[in-house]
Scaffold this motif. Structure first.
Motif, short mmCIF file in Angstrom:
data_model
loop_
_atom_site.label_atom_id
_atom_site.label_comp_id
_atom_site.label_asym_id
_atom_site.label_seq_id
_atom_site.Cartn_x
_atom_site.Cartn_y
_atom_site.Cartn_z
N GLU A 1 46.10 -9.03 -38.71
CA GLU A 1 46.18 -7.94 -37.74
C GLU A 1 45.76 -8.42 -36.36
N THR A 2 46.39 -7.85 -35.32
CA THR A 2 45.95 -8.10 -33.95
C THR A 2 45.97 -6.80 -33.16
N SER A 3 45.18 -6.76 -32.11
CA SER A 3 45.15 -5.59 -31.22
C SER A 3 46.06 -5.85 -30.02
N LEU A 4 46.56 -4.76 -29.45
CA LEU A 4 47.28 -4.81 -28.18
C LEU A 4 46.61 -3.79 -27.28
N TYR A 5 46.02 -4.26 -26.21
CA TYR A 5 45.21 -3.40 -25.35
C TYR A 5 46.02 -2.87 -24.16
N PHE A 6 45.58 -1.75 -23.64
CA PHE A 6 46.25 -1.14 -22.48
C PHE A 6 45.21 -0.48 -21.60
N GLY A 7 45.53 -0.37 -20.32
CA GLY A 7 44.69 0.32 -19.36
C GLY A 7 45.28 1.66 -18.99
N PRO A 8 44.67 2.38 -18.03
CA PRO A 8 45.19 3.68 -17.59
C PRO A 8 46.63 3.55 -17.09
N GLY A 9 47.49 4.45 -17.55
CA GLY A 9 48.88 4.45 -17.12
C GLY A 9 49.80 3.61 -17.97
N GLU A 10 49.25 2.77 -18.85
CA GLU A 10 50.09 1.89 -19.68
C GLU A 10 50.23 2.36 -21.13
N GLU A 11 49.54 3.43 -21.50
CA GLU A 11 49.44 3.78 -22.91
C GLU A 11 50.79 4.01 -23.57
N ALA A 12 51.66 4.79 -22.93
CA ALA A 12 52.92 5.18 -23.58
C ALA A 12 53.76 3.96 -23.94
N TRP A 13 54.00 3.07 -22.95
CA TRP A 13 54.86 1.93 -23.28
C TRP A 13 54.13 0.88 -24.11
N ALA A 14 52.80 0.80 -23.98
CA ALA A 14 52.04 -0.16 -24.78
C ALA A 14 52.06 0.23 -26.25
N ARG A 15 51.91 1.50 -26.55
CA ARG A 15 51.95 1.94 -27.95
C ARG A 15 53.33 1.71 -28.55
N ALA A 16 54.38 2.00 -27.78
CA ALA A 16 55.74 1.75 -28.27
C ALA A 16 55.97 0.26 -28.48
N LEU A 17 55.45 -0.56 -27.57
CA LEU A 17 55.59 -2.01 -27.71
C LEU A 17 54.86 -2.50 -28.95
N ALA A 18 53.67 -1.97 -29.21
CA ALA A 18 52.92 -2.37 -30.41
C ALA A 18 53.71 -2.08 -31.67
N GLU A 19 54.37 -0.93 -31.71
CA GLU A 19 55.20 -0.59 -32.87
C GLU A 19 56.37 -1.55 -33.02
N GLN A 20 56.98 -1.93 -31.90
CA GLN A 20 58.08 -2.89 -31.96
C GLN A 20 57.61 -4.24 -32.50
N LEU A 21 56.48 -4.71 -31.99
CA LEU A 21 55.96 -6.01 -32.41
C LEU A 21 55.63 -6.00 -33.90
N GLN A 22 55.01 -4.94 -34.35
CA GLN A 22 54.66 -4.84 -35.77
C GLN A 22 55.91 -4.84 -36.64
N GLY A 23 56.93 -4.10 -36.22
CA GLY A 23 58.16 -4.05 -37.00
C GLY A 23 58.89 -5.38 -37.05
N ALA A 24 58.87 -6.10 -35.94
CA ALA A 24 59.61 -7.37 -35.89
C ALA A 24 58.84 -8.53 -36.52
N LEU A 25 57.52 -8.56 -36.33
CA LEU A 25 56.72 -9.70 -36.75
C LEU A 25 56.17 -9.55 -38.16
N GLY A 26 56.07 -8.31 -38.63
CA GLY A 26 55.67 -8.12 -40.02
C GLY A 26 54.18 -8.09 -40.27
N PHE A 27 53.36 -7.96 -39.24
CA PHE A 27 51.92 -7.80 -39.44
C PHE A 27 51.42 -6.69 -38.52
N PRO A 28 50.27 -6.07 -38.83
CA PRO A 28 49.80 -4.93 -38.03
C PRO A 28 49.49 -5.32 -36.59
#
Length: 453
Positions: free
Chosen positions: A317-344
């Motif tokens: 597992e790895t974390s993906l961090y975000f600051g103010p204003g980045e949450e929406a696209w950062a969370r969507a990006l985290a989901e993409q990375l998890q789906g493509a790479l196969g780990f949380p």
């Protein structure tokens, strides 16, 4: 649930429409402009298109030709003279005092008003980007009153500029303000009515002839925009870009194959359409401007991404961090990375101290040098020969050579990938047929002072 008789329901349905007058068309001498609520009207704090639009009427920027240098180290700047809207003169000291306060990105060790018309800037390192940088909102002059008081909140409500329009009364949050022209000029609006509202509704008002200009177009109107406003719309690049910054001190990210895996697992087009609401484009490079070569880490290739992650020995597992204003696209990006790479991949708010995963950031920069500075500050990257490449690009004597040298800088950034480019912002506007000379400039947008009726 109580049900109204059909006849009574029909009458009630008609009453609001009968009592609500249709919006009147704009006055012949007034330019009506729809925009979202600006985050600030202090030039050094402008981060959104609404604020830049208002500033384009309230201030007169420095033309690039005003700055000259024999060695790219010592610059002579002869800014335009005039008066602030409070009646005080705009002098070289006005600019020098402002730049010493807000002009940190110049890299200057000395900023001096030589006389009433001339400013001398001495840089720490040679740079040819000074003329371009000085056109940014942060370098607009501020009157002595606010430089002494430092009442930025008050100034944001009632900004005092040196441009062709001034505020008739303080800005009203949620409503807007009226601007009046300082000196008459044939064809130019005598007043500008700035109206804060919903971009979708403002788009419809321009289409119906009830508003002259809307400076933001929501994603749901993008396809219709080309038909509704075939020759009356504009798109331009904004000085904002999203990156995924890698923790280079973390052993799991030492192998470039791992960083490429994360970069190529990102579906940038889906991010632009989804959480970014069609207000951005998929990144095609690391620096502002057109790139002729291919940006391999900008491509979406889930299969290659998974193979590269395995090659680099990344698992768990790895974390993906975000600051103010980045949450929406950062969370969507985290989901993409998890789906493509196969780990949380878990999206989390940024915290103080070292981060154990990549960080989503937004870089505000209009020149290649500013972007490079922001990325090196965020990543601590110092690859072999990189500093020399940056110095050679910054100190190139002409714009064409500087652009070519910055492409070499970009090539190294894309090869070593301390940060993966994700998206670049763009602005858009639509306007009515009665407007003339509606021009958009890269990183600035529509200049209200240029619009004619």
């Amino acid at each position: 649930m109580r049900v109204l008789p059909l006849a009574l329901a029909a009458v009630l349905a008609v009453v609001p429409a009968a009592c609500t007058p249709e919006a009147e068309p704009p006055s012949p001498d007034v330019l009506t402009v729809g925009l979202p609520e600006p985050g600030s009207l202090v030039p050094g704090e402008l981060r959104d298109q609404a604020g830049r639009t208002v500033a384009s009427a309230l201030w007169t920027p420095i033309p690039p030709s005003a700055a000259t240098s024999p060695d790219l180290l010592t610059w002579t700047v002869r800014p335009p003279a005039g008066r602030f809207h409070d009646g005080t003169p705009v002098t070289a000291k006005s600019y020098a005092d402002t730049w010493r306060l807000t002009g940190g990105s110049l890299g200057a060790k000395e900023i001096t008003a030589v006389d009433d018309t001339t400013v001398r800037i001495v840089l720490e390192q040679p740079s040819g980007e000074v003329p371009a940088k000085l056109t940014a909102p942060a370098f607009l002059p501020l009157p002595g009153s606010v430089l002494v008081s430092r009442d930025w909140a008050g100034f944001s409500r009632n900004p005092i500029g040196n441009g062709p329009y001034r505020l008739a009364s303080p800005w009203e949050p949620g409503r807007g303000a009226k601007l009046v022209r300082v000196t008459d000029e044939p064809g130019k609006p005598k007043e500008i009515d700035l109206r804060v509202g919903d971009p979708g509704a403002q788009y419809d008002e321009v289409k119906a002839g009830q508003l002259d200009l809307a400076v933001e177009v929501p994603g749901a109107r993008h396809e219709a925009m080309h038909a509704d406003f075939a020759d009356r719309h504009a798109l331009w690049p904004l000085p904002s870009a999203g990156f995924l910054v890698f923790p280079l001190g973390d052993r799991r990210f030492e192998d470039a194959a791992v960083r490429f895996a994360f970069a190529m697992a990102a579906d940038r087009a889906a991010l632009a359409k989804g959480p970014l609401g069609d207000q951005a484009d998929a990144a095609r490079g690391a620096l502002p401007g057109e790139r002729s070569g291919t940006c391999r880490p900008c491509s979406h290739d889930p299969a290659a991404a998974k193979a590269l992650a395995s090659q680099g020995g990344f698992s768990g597992e790895t974390s993906l961090y975000f600051g103010p204003g980045e949450e929406a696209w950062a969370r969507a990006l985290a989901e993409q990375l998890q789906g493509a790479l196969g780990f949380p991949v878990v999206a989390k708010p940024r915290h103080e101290g070292n981060l154990d995963g990549p960080l989503a950031i937004t870089v505000q920069a209009a020149t290649p040098g500013e972007t490079v500075a922001a990325l090196t500050a965020a990543t601590g990257y110092a690859g072999a020969g990189f500093g020399d490449l940056v110095a050679a690009a910054s100190s190139a004597p002409d714009e064409e050579e500087r652009a070519q040298r910055y492409r070499l800088v970009e090539n190294q950034l894309l090869r070593d990938l301390p940060a993966a480019p994700i998206w670049t912002g763009h602005g858009h506007a639509v306007w009515s047929p009665r407007l003339r000379n509606v021009v958009s400039a890269p990183f600035h947008g529509i200049g209200l002072a240029d619009v004619s009726l």
